[in-house]
Scaffold this motif. Structure first.
Motif, PDB file in Angstrom:
ATOM      1  N   GLY A 113      55.520 -10.569  37.348  1.00 19.59           N
ATOM      2  CA  GLY A 113      54.259 -11.177  36.950  1.00 19.59           C
ATOM      3  C   GLY A 113      54.420 -12.680  36.838  1.00 19.59           C
ATOM      4  N   ARG A 137      48.185 -10.156  44.066  1.00 24.61           N
ATOM      5  CA  ARG A 137      47.232  -9.656  43.059  1.00 24.61           C
ATOM      6  C   ARG A 137      46.997 -10.785  42.059  1.00 24.61           C
ATOM      7  NH1 ARG A 137      45.538  -4.695  40.486  1.00 24.61           N
ATOM      8  NH2 ARG A 137      45.139  -5.126  38.295  1.00 24.61           N
ATOM      9  N   GLY A 139      44.637 -12.091  38.635  1.00 26.05           N
ATOM     10  CA  GLY A 139      43.695 -11.888  37.554  1.00 26.05           C
ATOM     11  C   GLY A 139      43.278 -13.268  37.061  1.00 26.05           C
ATOM     12  N   HIS A 164      40.771  -9.910  39.987  1.00 30.45           N
ATOM     13  CA  HIS A 164      40.625  -9.044  38.817  1.00 30.45           C
ATOM     14  C   HIS A 164      40.180  -9.914  37.643  1.00 30.45           C
ATOM     15  CE1 HIS A 164      42.725  -5.719  40.873  1.00 30.45           C
ATOM     16  NE2 HIS A 164      43.282  -6.728  41.510  1.00 30.45           N
ATOM     17  N   ILE A 166      39.464 -11.018  33.877  1.00 27.49           N
ATOM     18  CA  ILE A 166      39.925 -10.869  32.495  1.00 27.49           C
ATOM     19  C   ILE A 166      38.950 -11.679  31.655  1.00 27.49           C
ATOM     20  CG2 ILE A 166      41.798 -11.270  30.857  1.00 27.49           C
ATOM     21  CD1 ILE A 166      43.681 -11.447  33.360  1.00 27.49           C
ATOM     22  N   SER A 171      41.203 -11.689  25.674  1.00 24.76           N
ATOM     23  CA  SER A 171      41.905 -11.867  26.951  1.00 24.76           C
ATOM     24  C   SER A 171      43.386 -11.511  26.880  1.00 24.76           C
ATOM     25  CB  SER A 171      41.722 -13.293  27.460  1.00 24.76           C
ATOM     26  OG  SER A 171      42.263 -14.221  26.552  1.00 24.76           O
ATOM     27  N   GLY A 174      44.129  -8.180  28.374  1.00 22.46           N
ATOM     28  CA  GLY A 174      43.914  -8.213  29.813  1.00 22.46           C
ATOM     29  C   GLY A 174      45.030  -8.950  30.552  1.00 22.46           C
ATOM     30  N   ILE A 175      45.536 -10.013  29.945  1.00 18.93           N
ATOM     31  CA  ILE A 175      46.635 -10.760  30.555  1.00 18.93           C
ATOM     32  C   ILE A 175      47.884  -9.896  30.618  1.00 18.93           C
ATOM     33  CG2 ILE A 175      48.206 -12.718  30.231  1.00 18.93           C
ATOM     34  CD1 ILE A 175      45.782 -14.217  28.954  1.00 18.93           C
ATOM     35  N   LYS A 177      48.078  -6.668  30.666  1.00 19.09           N
ATOM     36  CA  LYS A 177      47.847  -5.614  31.653  1.00 19.09           C
ATOM     37  C   LYS A 177      48.053  -6.144  33.079  1.00 19.09           C
ATOM     38  CE  LYS A 177      44.238  -2.529  33.335  1.00 19.09           C
ATOM     39  NZ  LYS A 177      42.820  -2.218  33.279  1.00 19.09           N
ATOM     40  N   GLU A 178      47.524  -7.325  33.363  1.00 17.67           N
ATOM     41  CA  GLU A 178      47.683  -7.928  34.690  1.00 17.67           C
ATOM     42  C   GLU A 178      49.143  -8.229  34.989  1.00 17.67           C
ATOM     43  OE1 GLU A 178      45.732  -8.486  37.481  1.00 17.67           O
ATOM     44  OE2 GLU A 178      44.346  -7.223  36.377  1.00 17.67           O
ATOM     45  N   ASN A 181      50.944  -5.245  36.129  1.00 19.04           N
ATOM     46  CA  ASN A 181      50.568  -4.801  37.467  1.00 19.04           C
ATOM     47  C   ASN A 181      51.129  -5.720  38.519  1.00 19.04           C
ATOM     48  OD1 ASN A 181      49.149  -2.472  36.749  1.00 19.04           O
ATOM     49  ND2 ASN A 181      47.354  -3.679  36.209  1.00 19.04           N
TER      50      ASN A 181
END
Length: 181
Positions: A113, A137, A139, A164, A166, A171, A174-175, A177-178, A181
């Motif tokens: 990431g 990918r 976000g 994606h 966020i 946030s 969401g950060i 999670k990104e 991924n």
């Protein structure tokens, strides 16, 4: 009624986009800058906030200089908007030459990431699309627009570009999670 106000604003927004889409891109690009200034300076969209921030950052700057910066800022928002909503994405993405992009690629290949921090310099919407177009990918932290109809239109455009979203509120989750991924 707030709903009708939002629908009216959305209608004007869509009419402006449709009208500009009928023009040659160079003319639409020019007019979008003028429209940006009209919306920002005349309809006073966030003008007080921008003026206040400039005044705090440059306390010795004259009012005339601040006004020039505000006008250029709203012109730039107009340019960015037309590129985002009507630009030939493939051609625009070909014109982007990011500095240091190889560092992002190297970090991304480590599969851990990557966090990229950017201010609102240049066309940040196209920057996100550029990164996504390279198979990375991405976000992006976004703030919902006040008008839900305009917000939905913008969100769809971003999601179509494989970005994606966020949301700014909450946030952190969401950060994380990104990054996983």
């Amino acid at each position: 009624n707030k709903k009708y106000k939002n629908l009216y604003e959305y209608f004007l927004f869509k009419v402006a986009i449709k009208t500009l889409s009928l023009l040659p891109f160079e003319l639409a690009f020019y007019l979008s800058a003028k429209l940006g200034v009209f919306v920002g300076m005349i309809l006073v969209i966030r003008k007080k906030v921008a003026h206040s921030q400039l005044r705090k950052s440059f306390p010795t700057m004259s009012e005339q200089e601040i006004k020039k910066i505000l006008i250029r800022m709203y012109e730039n928002i107009g340019y960015q908007s037309i590129e985002f909503f009507l630009g030939d994405k493939k051609n625009l993405l070909k014109k982007i030459t990011p500095k240091g992009f190889q560092y992002l690629i190297e970090a991304y290949k480590k599969n851990k990431g990557v966090i990229v921090v950017s201010g609102h310099f240049g066309n940040w919407e196209m920057a996100g699309e550029f990164i996504a177009s390279k198979g990375i990918r991405i976000g992006a932290i976004v703030k919902r627009q006040r008008n839900p109809y305009v917000n939905e239109y913008i969100e769809k455009r971003r999601k179509d570009s494989k970005i994606h979203l966020i949301y700014k509120k909450r946030s952190f989750r969401g950060i994380v999670k990104e990054l996983k991924n």
